[in-house]
Scaffold this active site. Structure first.
Site, PDB file in Angstrom:
ATOM      1  N   GLU A  29       3.079 -13.278   6.365  1.00  0.00           N
ATOM      2  CA  GLU A  29       3.227 -12.614   7.639  1.00  0.00           C
ATOM      3  C   GLU A  29       2.422 -14.178   8.979  1.00  0.00           C
ATOM      4  O   GLU A  29       2.180 -15.105   8.963  1.00  0.00           O
ATOM      5  CB  GLU A  29       1.488 -12.033   7.679  1.00  0.00           C
ATOM      6  CG  GLU A  29       1.716 -11.232   9.043  1.00  0.00           C
ATOM      7  CD  GLU A  29       0.674  -9.995   8.922  1.00  0.00           C
ATOM      8  OE1 GLU A  29       0.453  -8.936  10.008  1.00  0.00           O
ATOM      9  OE2 GLU A  29       0.092  -9.661   8.482  1.00  0.00           O
ATOM     10  N   ASN A  74       0.648  -6.022   9.812  1.00  0.00           N
ATOM     11  CA  ASN A  74       0.511  -5.320  11.284  1.00  0.00           C
ATOM     12  C   ASN A  74       1.617  -6.204  12.361  1.00  0.00           C
ATOM     13  O   ASN A  74       1.629  -5.590  13.224  1.00  0.00           O
ATOM     14  CB  ASN A  74      -0.662  -5.712  11.236  1.00  0.00           C
ATOM     15  CG  ASN A  74      -2.011  -4.791  10.420  1.00  0.00           C
ATOM     16  OD1 ASN A  74      -0.760  -3.966   9.332  1.00  0.00           O
ATOM     17  ND2 ASN A  74      -2.827  -4.634  10.633  1.00  0.00           N
ATOM     18  N   ASN A 174       5.806  -1.114   8.945  1.00  0.00           N
ATOM     19  CA  ASN A 174       4.596  -1.285   8.356  1.00  0.00           C
ATOM     20  C   ASN A 174       3.921  -0.356   8.840  1.00  0.00           C
ATOM     21  O   ASN A 174       3.212  -0.292   9.830  1.00  0.00           O
ATOM     22  CB  ASN A 174       3.794  -3.082   8.802  1.00  0.00           C
ATOM     23  CG  ASN A 174       2.884  -3.740   7.609  1.00  0.00           C
ATOM     24  OD1 ASN A 174       2.773  -3.450   7.355  1.00  0.00           O
ATOM     25  ND2 ASN A 174       1.433  -3.330   8.915  1.00  0.00           N
ATOM     26  N   GLU A 175       2.722   0.355   8.126  1.00  0.00           N
ATOM     27  CA  GLU A 175       1.338   0.749   7.694  1.00  0.00           C
ATOM     28  C   GLU A 175       1.825   1.603   8.691  1.00  0.00           C
ATOM     29  O   GLU A 175       0.702   2.317   8.766  1.00  0.00           O
ATOM     30  CB  GLU A 175       0.529  -0.172   7.241  1.00  0.00           C
ATOM     31  CG  GLU A 175       0.584  -1.127   6.381  1.00  0.00           C
ATOM     32  CD  GLU A 175      -1.291  -2.018   5.902  1.00  0.00           C
ATOM     33  OE1 GLU A 175      -2.082  -1.872   6.936  1.00  0.00           O
ATOM     34  OE2 GLU A 175      -1.266  -2.070   4.819  1.00  0.00           O
ATOM     35  N   TYR A 246      -6.094  -3.117  -1.627  1.00  0.00           N
ATOM     36  CA  TYR A 246      -7.043  -3.875  -2.263  1.00  0.00           C
ATOM     37  C   TYR A 246      -8.163  -4.338  -2.554  1.00  0.00           C
ATOM     38  O   TYR A 246      -8.506  -2.624  -2.436  1.00  0.00           O
ATOM     39  CB  TYR A 246      -6.991  -4.781  -0.414  1.00  0.00           C
ATOM     40  CG  TYR A 246      -5.803  -6.012   0.149  1.00  0.00           C
ATOM     41  CD1 TYR A 246      -5.699  -6.765  -0.395  1.00  0.00           C
ATOM     42  CD2 TYR A 246      -5.036  -4.709   1.647  1.00  0.00           C
ATOM     43  CE1 TYR A 246      -4.309  -7.562   0.815  1.00  0.00           C
ATOM     44  CE2 TYR A 246      -4.245  -5.270   1.683  1.00  0.00           C
ATOM     45  CZ  TYR A 246      -3.695  -6.536   1.655  1.00  0.00           C
ATOM     46  OH  TYR A 246      -1.830  -7.261   2.080  1.00  0.00           O
ATOM     47  N   GLU A 294       2.860  -5.222  -0.879  1.00  0.00           N
ATOM     48  CA  GLU A 294       0.757  -5.498  -0.494  1.00  0.00           C
ATOM     49  C   GLU A 294      -0.170  -5.678  -1.813  1.00  0.00           C
ATOM     50  O   GLU A 294      -0.424  -3.948  -1.909  1.00  0.00           O
ATOM     51  CB  GLU A 294       0.326  -5.022   1.259  1.00  0.00           C
ATOM     52  CG  GLU A 294       1.283  -5.354   1.881  1.00  0.00           C
ATOM     53  CD  GLU A 294       0.249  -5.494   3.113  1.00  0.00           C
ATOM     54  OE1 GLU A 294      -0.450  -5.563   3.765  1.00  0.00           O
ATOM     55  OE2 GLU A 294       0.898  -5.015   4.455  1.00  0.00           O
ATOM     56  N   GLN A 351      -1.495 -12.626   0.527  1.00  0.00           N
ATOM     57  CA  GLN A 351      -0.394 -13.217   0.835  1.00  0.00           C
ATOM     58  C   GLN A 351      -0.022 -14.447   0.214  1.00  0.00           C
ATOM     59  O   GLN A 351       0.061 -14.602  -1.094  1.00  0.00           O
ATOM     60  CB  GLN A 351      -0.188 -13.384   2.234  1.00  0.00           C
ATOM     61  CG  GLN A 351      -0.797 -12.424   3.717  1.00  0.00           C
ATOM     62  CD  GLN A 351       0.021 -12.650   4.692  1.00  0.00           C
ATOM     63  OE1 GLN A 351       0.273 -13.564   5.467  1.00  0.00           O
ATOM     64  NE2 GLN A 351      -0.215 -11.181   5.406  1.00  0.00           N
TER      65      GLN A 351
END
Length: 505
Positions: A29, A74, A174-175, A246, A294, A351
């Protein structure tokens, strides 16, 4: 110290699924030093003709990462992809609201595609469904994938890229369930936009595969209704639904931390159930697959990130320094992904460089492997083939969050064409070794080729620039096969890779 016993059941007749190589994908990212100072640093002694760090490329190539998600995260929800193409000297500098940084756009679509080609990976491209929508997305597909003869494809050629990139997999935002996201939407708002964007993108290139946004994590208040609503709109237009998670050991409770892969397992099961509910409701014959695009440990850098000066270029953000116990959980999470290889077809360790990453660099200096590099390396190299159903009998323990946590976390992957069988195993016990036994009579003639062990006396041990080899795997584990039975001692708190192969006749 006592030795506990656990048992695996391995039989070639009981298979789960073929591993999609994209299970070992990753993520870059425009965040922190992932791009600038990570993969790209023109002044670095190892820089190639495009400014990419060769030392980083070599570490990435060793991981055999087949696909890399880009450019966010993001970041993508405020990104104008047009800013990152054309002559670099003419590109705009933008404020990135997602990470309060300044984006110089020195690297964009064409540069990243070239980097992926050099490391042997495909691009997994994300489009902006936060501040933008259908037009920007379909134009990007045309720019990347259409051969020539149209405005956007000819613009790509004018930018020096004659052959199309032929990007296969695309993320629809994304999200979008997250209030932190630029352009946050309700499930209905996102589902409608995603469906209409998907239609237009596939009208440009019918060969592409699309990923719709699932929940940002299993603890979102809208989970799993978000998945159900989004799929009501998108089921016929996409191939995958995303998952993100996460974990962190914020309170120092290692037994509970190492059990977090059970939460990941339940997350996957719930999303699969939701997908299959929508499939049944729609009377569809199509199976929805998952993209766990992710996943990682992330918590070490949270306090440091609060002190970073805003609006700087490539500030040191999310630079978690991983411990040995983090590597153990990453190993457990890899095993969990393999256990769901029938539905999880894509996964991205988030990442790849500097930002919550297996690879760290110093600007102008060296690159080195973090502790989590090694279980990912082993799984990517030896975990390609057919996942077996591997029932486990293991002693268990309880934590404040979980009950009946097995000390043994394990699975096996069989490469029939090469006559190779690999067992991945984590011993979660913090003080005692675990004696592993497995009936391998179904693999007649197989013998232990190698038993790799990642272990360290200090759970908090790390690899740093000055001590890059503090936590490294070693060969020489005691696994062996006698009389159709595999036996091995798994040291306390250890990651193990036991490789078997048919003995040459």
């Amino acid at each position: 110290m006592s030795t506990h016993t656990a048992k695996l059941y391995l039989d070639p007749a009981f298979t789960l699924a073929q591993v999609d190589p994209r299970l070992y994908g990753s993520f870059i990212e425009h965040l922190g030093r992932a791009v600038y100072g990570g993969i790209y640093e023109p002044e670095h002694p190892t820089a190639d003709d495009m400014g990419f760090r060769r030392d980083v490329m070599e570490l990435v190539q060793a991981l055999q990462v087949p696909i890399v998600r880009y450019p966010g995260g993001n970041f993508v929800s405020g990104y104008h992809w047009e800013d990152g193409v054309g002559p670099v000297a003419e590109r705009k500098r933008r404020l990135d609201l997602a990470w309060r940084s300044t984006e110089p756009n020195w690297v964009g679509t064409n540069e990243f595609a070239a980097w992926c080609q050099r490391v042997g990976a495909e691009v997994m491209m994300a489009v902006n469904l936060g501040t933008r929508g259908i037009d920007a997305a379909r134009n990007l597909v045309e720019y990347c994938n259409h051969p020539s003869g149209s405005y956007w494809s000819d613009l790509r050629i004018a930018h020096g890229v004659r052959e199309p990139h032929r990007i296969k997999v695309w993320c629809l935002g994304n999200e979008m369930d997250g209030p932190w996201q630029i352009g946050h939407k309700t499930a209905d708002e996102y589902g409608r936009l995603a469906a209409e964007t998907a239609k237009a993108m596939k009208w440009v290139d019918p060969s592409i595969e699309l990923v719709a946004c699932g929940s940002s994590n299993a603890h979102m208040p809208t989970f799993p209704q978000w998945e159900a609503t989004v799929l009501e709109h998108t089921y016929d237009h996409v191939e995958y639904l995303s998952l993100h998670t996460y974990y962190g050991n914020r309170d120092g409770d290692t037994p509970n931390f190492l059990a977090q892969s059970l939460d990941m397992d339940q997350f996957i099961r719930t999303v699969v159930a939701t997908c299959d509910y929508v499939k049944a409701k729609k009377r569809s014959k199509k199976t929805m697959y998952l993209s766990f695009d992710e996943w990682n440990v992330w918590f070490h850098s949270n306090e440091a990130d609060k002190k970073v000066t805003p609006w700087s270029v490539a500030p040191p953000l999310l630079e978690d320094v991983y411990t040995f116990e983090d590597a153990l959980l990453v190993g457990c999470m890899l095993i969990t992904l393999l256990k769901h290889a029938d539905r999880v077809k894509i996964a991205c360790l988030a990442q790849l460089v500097n930002v919550i990453a297996p690879i760290m660099t110093e600007n102008g200096g060296p690159a080195w492997r973090q502790t989590i590099y090694y279980p990912f390396l082993h799984a990517s190299r030896f975990g390609r083939g057919t996942v077996l159903h591997t029932p486990v009998q293991s002693p268990v323990y309880d934590t404040k969050t979980f009950t009946d946590v097995p000390y043994l976390e394990a699975t096996a992957v069989w490469r029939e064409e090469d006559d190779e069988l690999t067992v991945f195993a984590v011993n979660r016990h913090l003080t005692d070794p675990l004696r592993l036994t497995a009936d391998v009579r179904g693999f007649a003639g197989y013998q232990v080729k190698e038993h790799i062990v990642l272990v360290h006396d200090d759970l908090k041990a790390t690899n740093t620039k000055d001590h890059p080899d503090n936590v490294v795997p070693r060969a020489g584990g005691d696994a062996r096969v006698e009389g159709g039975e595999l036996t091995a001692t798994l040291p306390k708190a250890s990651w193990n890779v036991i490789r078997l192969a048919r003995a040459s006749r």
